[in-house]
Design a protein around this motif. Sequence first.
Motif, PDB file in Angstrom:
ATOM      1  N   GLN A 143       1.019  -0.645  -0.369  1.00  0.00           N
ATOM      2  CA  GLN A 143      -0.140   0.042   0.219  1.00  0.00           C
ATOM      3  C   GLN A 143       0.984   1.668  -0.331  1.00  0.00           C
ATOM      4  OE1 GLN A 143      -2.194  -1.099   3.221  1.00  0.00           O
ATOM      5  NE2 GLN A 143      -4.010  -2.059   2.398  1.00  0.00           N
ATOM      6  N   ASP A 144       1.913   1.271   0.640  1.00  0.00           N
ATOM      7  CA  ASP A 144       3.038   2.358   0.434  1.00  0.00           C
ATOM      8  C   ASP A 144       3.869   2.612  -0.512  1.00  0.00           C
ATOM      9  OD1 ASP A 144       2.861   2.820   4.002  1.00  0.00           O
ATOM     10  OD2 ASP A 144       3.730   1.525   4.669  1.00  0.00           O
ATOM     11  N   ILE A 145       4.312   1.568  -1.265  1.00  0.00           N
ATOM     12  CA  ILE A 145       4.329   2.024  -2.185  1.00  0.00           C
ATOM     13  C   ILE A 145       3.416   2.601  -3.431  1.00  0.00           C
ATOM     14  CG2 ILE A 145       5.402   0.907  -4.256  1.00  0.00           C
ATOM     15  CD1 ILE A 145       6.766  -0.842  -2.433  1.00  0.00           C
ATOM     16  N   GLU A 146       2.085   1.642  -3.494  1.00  0.00           N
ATOM     17  CA  GLU A 146       1.174   1.967  -4.451  1.00  0.00           C
ATOM     18  C   GLU A 146       1.463   4.301  -4.421  1.00  0.00           C
ATOM     19  OE1 GLU A 146      -2.673  -0.050  -3.918  1.00  0.00           O
ATOM     20  OE2 GLU A 146      -2.926  -0.220  -5.587  1.00  0.00           O
ATOM     21  N   VAL A 154       0.105  -2.150  -8.195  1.00  0.00           N
ATOM     22  CA  VAL A 154       0.718  -2.943  -7.443  1.00  0.00           C
ATOM     23  C   VAL A 154       0.435  -4.634  -7.179  1.00  0.00           C
ATOM     24  CG1 VAL A 154       2.593  -1.798  -6.409  1.00  0.00           C
ATOM     25  CG2 VAL A 154      -0.106  -2.724  -5.073  1.00  0.00           C
ATOM     26  N   ASN A 155       0.858  -5.643  -7.394  1.00  0.00           N
ATOM     27  CA  ASN A 155       0.860  -6.968  -7.430  1.00  0.00           C
ATOM     28  C   ASN A 155       0.932  -7.828  -5.784  1.00  0.00           C
ATOM     29  OD1 ASN A 155      -0.434  -9.614  -7.671  1.00  0.00           O
ATOM     30  ND2 ASN A 155      -0.673  -9.449 -10.165  1.00  0.00           N
ATOM     31  N   TYR A 156       0.538  -8.191  -5.417  1.00  0.00           N
ATOM     32  CA  TYR A 156       1.172  -8.828  -4.607  1.00  0.00           C
ATOM     33  C   TYR A 156       0.315  -9.740  -3.851  1.00  0.00           C
ATOM     34  CZ  TYR A 156      -2.347  -6.792  -0.685  1.00  0.00           C
ATOM     35  OH  TYR A 156      -3.017  -5.911  -0.423  1.00  0.00           O
ATOM     36  N   GLY A 157      -0.476 -10.427  -4.729  1.00  0.00           N
ATOM     37  CA  GLY A 157      -1.106 -11.881  -4.193  1.00  0.00           C
ATOM     38  C   GLY A 157      -2.596 -11.064  -3.196  1.00  0.00           C
ATOM     39  N   GLU A 158      -2.698 -10.437  -3.699  1.00  0.00           N
ATOM     40  CA  GLU A 158      -3.448  -9.335  -2.199  1.00  0.00           C
ATOM     41  C   GLU A 158      -4.251 -10.614  -1.283  1.00  0.00           C
ATOM     42  OE1 GLU A 158      -3.854  -8.958  -6.081  1.00  0.00           O
ATOM     43  OE2 GLU A 158      -3.498  -6.914  -5.190  1.00  0.00           O
ATOM     44  N   GLY A 159      -3.269 -10.684  -0.593  1.00  0.00           N
ATOM     45  CA  GLY A 159      -3.333 -10.775   0.803  1.00  0.00           C
ATOM     46  C   GLY A 159      -3.727 -12.580   0.974  1.00  0.00           C
ATOM     47  N   ILE A 160      -3.515 -13.283   0.106  1.00  0.00           N
ATOM     48  CA  ILE A 160      -4.342 -14.524   0.118  1.00  0.00           C
ATOM     49  C   ILE A 160      -2.799 -15.289   0.965  1.00  0.00           C
ATOM     50  CG2 ILE A 160      -4.062 -16.678  -1.333  1.00  0.00           C
ATOM     51  CD1 ILE A 160      -5.373 -15.453  -3.937  1.00  0.00           C
ATOM     52  N   ILE A 161      -1.705 -15.051   0.120  1.00  0.00           N
ATOM     53  CA  ILE A 161      -0.208 -16.096   1.239  1.00  0.00           C
ATOM     54  C   ILE A 161      -1.047 -15.683   2.768  1.00  0.00           C
ATOM     55  CG2 ILE A 161       1.543 -15.570   1.439  1.00  0.00           C
ATOM     56  CD1 ILE A 161       0.491 -16.994  -0.853  1.00  0.00           C
ATOM     57  N   GLU A 162      -1.132 -14.308   3.078  1.00  0.00           N
ATOM     58  CA  GLU A 162      -1.399 -14.035   4.390  1.00  0.00           C
ATOM     59  C   GLU A 162      -2.038 -14.818   4.909  1.00  0.00           C
ATOM     60  OE1 GLU A 162      -2.324 -10.272   3.635  1.00  0.00           O
ATOM     61  OE2 GLU A 162      -0.652  -9.216   5.327  1.00  0.00           O
TER      62      GLU A 162
END
Lengths: 299, 231
Positions: A143-146, A154-162
């Motif tokens: 979010q900071d980077i966005e 940004v694309n980071y898996g949208e928290g699925i891994i979390e």
Amino acid sequence: MKLLRMISRDFRDAVKSVFRNISLSMASLSCIVITLILVALAIITSYNINNFSKNIKNDFTIVVFLENEIDQEGISEVKTKIVENKNIEEYTFQGKQDIAKEMMESSNIYKNIMETWSEEDNPLKDTFVIKVKDIDKITKTAQDIEKISGVYSVNYGEGIIEKFLKIFKMIEKALIIVVVLFVLITMLLITNTIKLTIFARKREIEIMRLVGASNFNIELPFIFEGFILGFFGSILPVITIIYGYTYLFDNFDGQIFSPFIKLVEPTPFVYAIALIILSLGIFVGMFSSFRAVKKYLKV
Amino acid sequence: MELISIKGVNKRYKNGVTALCNVNLSIKTGDFVFVIGASGSGKSTLIKLLHREEKPDSGKIILGGINVSKLRNRKVYKLRRKLGIVFQDYKLLPKLTVFENVAFALEIFGLPKNEVRQKTIKAIELVGLKNKAKQFPNHLSGGEQQRVAIARAIVNEPKLLLCDEPTGNLDPEISLEIVKVLETINKNGTTVIMATHDKEIVDSMKKRVVVIEDGKLEGDYKEGTYKNEIA
């Protein structure tokens, strides 16, 4: 020599006593067996989860897409801002031309389409690929980077891994609670078994005191009884773990569901766990009988 | 030589009963002492204080160099190893034979098998039960059971033998046999203290008699009889 004879006598007494209260001994033994198998399962599961989490953490990245119109200066501005973020482990820059080249190499279909593009109408975006230090804070970092100007998305898996990790952590916690519960129940059962032994041998203990047996003399057989219960209770779980896990590993080719989730190699993993289980069994047995002795063997 | 020294001992039980009141007593090595008195007079309490089953409220008890009144629970075994104790109800283990019952007192200390065997046989011979060594206590008469208990008490070769009404459950004739056994043990050098209210035994033995009444020491006669007390 004297001590050795005394100990061997006490040990014989303890074995006799296990068989004298065979029904209660069996109850304690089964409880130890169940508990230790559960403990082993918990350790194996949580170790595998840890291993798996570590693996995916290594693989997991944030992909930062930059605006289409961004120039070299803009790119380096974004770069300095990304570096400022404390959760960044490492980053690599991939220009849109590099990505196009990569894609064209990977498949002929891409190649046919993309060959027609000139450098100006390449619709792809320049990207940064970022590895983070703490996977749990990946959302915040993304979010900071966005927010950085010049970043398109940004694309980071949208928290699925979390979410995955959270579920794993919950499973781990639940396992720990169940294990603690079972260890407590086992302790109570063993304490109770030893208590009955103490009552059954009340007269003998009284006479031992009269003829001058020391407390150590009187207490030792009961501690041994706890030791025997713990030791024999851990044999079955140890065998189950060693053969069960190796079988599981071989049968599933070392992975569950997908190559993504890899199991820990059985050697030396299972032997370490077997050792833990054996020591835990003996400790629980001896500690419980020690408790019983302190509580019911008034000296 | 003085084996036991009791000075100014008081004992009051938690329920408020005063068992002993300012008792002073000295017993020499090799003595044979009868402690007599009615039921509840405090003679059993005196025996219990000597083997540290009970602690005195005040006063001092020295037994063979050990300050019994100040002995900690953890150290009681050191005292018990120096004495043998015989009770009215024998306290034998029913699942063990006569031999095993006597050997038990030695085995728990980890003595070598040979030594255990020798000492046990010697003790059983002394009380005259050599031919019954392999029998179980339930198959013996009361007098025989008490002799087994005596054998167990002396197998450790203690300096002092405490007997708390050892003949309380026995016929007069058998009682006399038991006391004869005790006399033999005494002649071998062991000090014997016996609490009893058996008139005939005391009269026939002509030993030192200590009289306790309502927790107080009422008399101490060198060659006493039960009549001393009554007179």
